[in-house]
Write a protein that holds these residues in place. Sequence first.
Motif, PDB file in Angstrom:
ATOM      1  N   GLU A 402      80.699  78.877 110.818  1.00 16.11           N
ATOM      2  CA  GLU A 402      80.662  78.493 112.229  1.00 16.11           C
ATOM      3  C   GLU A 402      81.871  79.010 113.012  1.00 16.11           C
ATOM      4  O   GLU A 402      82.070  78.643 114.166  1.00 16.11           O
ATOM      5  N   GLY A 403      82.689  79.853 112.367  1.00 17.90           N
ATOM      6  CA  GLY A 403      83.828  80.434 113.063  1.00 17.90           C
ATOM      7  C   GLY A 403      85.053  79.555 113.113  1.00 17.90           C
ATOM      8  O   GLY A 403      85.969  79.798 113.907  1.00 17.90           O
ATOM      9  N   TYR A 404      85.106  78.529 112.252  1.00 21.93           N
ATOM     10  CA  TYR A 404      86.304  77.683 112.138  1.00 21.93           C
ATOM     11  C   TYR A 404      87.223  78.302 111.086  1.00 21.93           C
ATOM     12  O   TYR A 404      86.768  78.690 110.007  1.00 21.93           O
ATOM     13  N   PHE A 405      88.508  78.357 111.405  1.00 25.44           N
ATOM     14  CA  PHE A 405      89.488  78.934 110.487  1.00 25.44           C
ATOM     15  C   PHE A 405      90.246  77.845 109.735  1.00 25.44           C
ATOM     16  O   PHE A 405      90.452  76.738 110.267  1.00 25.44           O
ATOM     17  N   TYR A 406      90.659  78.169 108.534  1.00 23.75           N
ATOM     18  CA  TYR A 406      91.416  77.250 107.683  1.00 23.75           C
ATOM     19  C   TYR A 406      92.623  78.000 107.123  1.00 23.75           C
ATOM     20  O   TYR A 406      92.466  79.058 106.512  1.00 23.75           O
ATOM     21  N   ILE A 407      93.816  77.465 107.345  1.00 21.73           N
ATOM     22  CA  ILE A 407      95.007  78.076 106.759  1.00 21.73           C
ATOM     23  C   ILE A 407      95.100  77.641 105.302  1.00 21.73           C
ATOM     24  O   ILE A 407      95.106  76.443 105.001  1.00 21.73           O
ATOM     25  N   VAL A 408      95.163  78.609 104.431  1.00 26.30           N
ATOM     26  CA  VAL A 408      95.283  78.307 103.005  1.00 26.30           C
ATOM     27  C   VAL A 408      96.757  78.142 102.650  1.00 26.30           C
ATOM     28  O   VAL A 408      97.138  77.183 101.987  1.00 26.30           O
ATOM     29  N   ASP A 409      97.578  79.059 103.119  1.00 27.61           N
ATOM     30  CA  ASP A 409      99.030  78.937 102.935  1.00 27.61           C
ATOM     31  C   ASP A 409      99.729  80.168 103.479  1.00 27.61           C
ATOM     32  O   ASP A 409      99.089  81.154 103.845  1.00 27.61           O
ATOM     33  N   ARG A 410     101.065  80.088 103.525  1.00 26.96           N
ATOM     34  CA  ARG A 410     101.846  81.265 103.875  1.00 26.96           C
ATOM     35  C   ARG A 410     101.715  82.290 102.754  1.00 26.96           C
ATOM     36  O   ARG A 410     101.729  81.942 101.572  1.00 26.96           O
ATOM     37  N   LYS A 411     101.604  83.527 103.133  1.00 21.76           N
ATOM     38  CA  LYS A 411     101.470  84.604 102.157  1.00 21.76           C
ATOM     39  C   LYS A 411     102.639  84.592 101.176  1.00 21.76           C
ATOM     40  O   LYS A 411     102.473  84.755  99.964  1.00 21.76           O
ATOM     41  N   LYS A 412     103.840  84.334 101.718  1.00 23.62           N
ATOM     42  CA  LYS A 412     105.039  84.367 100.878  1.00 23.62           C
ATOM     43  C   LYS A 412     105.177  83.121  99.995  1.00 23.62           C
ATOM     44  O   LYS A 412     105.978  83.103  99.070  1.00 23.62           O
TER      45      LYS A 412
END
Length: 514
Positions: A402-412
């Motif tokens: 549905e076009g909702y974004f989820y932050i998984v984590d900082r790349k670093k």
Amino acid sequence: MNLSDQLSLTAKNNLHKTAYVFNGEETDYQTLEGSVTKFASSLQKLGYKKGDHIALVVGNTPHFIIGMYGAMRLGLTVIPVNPIYTADEIAYIVNNGDVKGVITLDILMEKFEQMVQLIPNVEHYIVGETTPDYDVTQSSLSDKAFSFTKLVYGGSLELNRPTLDDDDTAVILYTSGTTGKPKGAMLTHKNLYSNAKDVAEYLEIDAHDRVIAALPMFHVFCLTVALNAPLVNGSTVLVVPKFSPETVFQMTKDYQATVFAGVPTMYNYLLQYPNEDEKDLSSIRLCISGGASMPVALLEKFEQRFNVRVSEGYGLSEASPVTCFNPLDRPRKAGSIGQNIVNVENKVVDQDGNELPPGEVGELAVRGPNVMKGYYKMPEETEASIKDGWLYTGDMARMDEEGYFYIVDRKKDLVLVGGYNVYPREVEEVLYSHEKISEVAVIGVPDPELGEAVIAFVVSTDDSVTEENLMTLSKEKLAKYKIPKEIRFLEELPKNTTGKILRRSLRDQLASQQ
């Protein structure tokens, strides 16, 4: 259009409406507009001209609002600085940012008097008085020091305003510098105005709203969401000098506040506040969370306790800052940063910049009128961050159908355990689900067998909670390689001035013990 011109238009249409409240005193838009113009004219008399750089080293006070808008009205580039930074930290920003003048407060002048040799190119110190008996002529920098109040009251309403182009740099925000020296993100008049306008539209902030500004104004979250966006649409800004749960509850009651913006730590403090009789947010129509991912357990507990919607969003200094928010016209999705705001695009990409389908994890990239024009005097870093018009955020994310974004984590912050990816947030969410855990931070540490191992730091509201309890919980809900090797209990987690948990400090703490 830019923020300075918009303030003039807002003031013209709302002359006697309260623009901001500070320490119980209300200031209307007509007065604010006059103060901004007069301050700009006084800067002009001191020799400032379009393109000069001026540092703003103050906390949440009217000096910040008048200082920033006054400087921008004259076409200066404003560099907000955290006033609790050390002398070396301030000196780096002032020198790297080619600062000509510093706007600060009387209570900070002793610091500048002691560090004057570190910043030899500063020509003026404009000092905001917080105590009635302060006299700039008594300062050892008196030959360079000027009273903020006198510059405002002694200024002229007749100002020959310079033409402000959309691509002129309005503000330089120095990032936290977690991977080296801070970088100065150059935000244009177009960047700041478009994001303030689009955020106000997306969150339906208008002249009826009273917005609590408890986050530090020198931080881009507060700057746009709790200051610029409200002023664009004629709202009232309730200025909180320093966050405390007691102050927020009192301000909400006294002024029937309608919008509160904070980082997850602030919501945790409000929820844990012991005096139940004062815990009333009934006038608040919307709570905005950003700055860091909000644990789902905390979000749900807060909404249940206060019967108010918490809309989580996402932003970064380089994007002025907002790119996503949970929309208000439908139920929000817990754990999601929401969808694209007006005029901004987000996408999830792989290492080669190819867009990934829904459900797959990659780096979040952003495009829109809010994206910075680059890092000040750092062309290589700019080129590495902005590719084909897209800003690469360094945050790992996924998008649903549905076009909702989820932050998984900082790349670093990604932890590699035996070749498997472990995202700290996933482990933190499990530990947060324990009803007696109030704060969690997960980091990776070197491990001779697996490459890295997971270590969790927790703050508990009950001394009866043990590492064994939490290990049992982890084993029930996490794959074996994600389970913390060790869980440590702390009285509180290290945080920066905006309340963001500092994983780097935890890593340093562990390193010093080895």
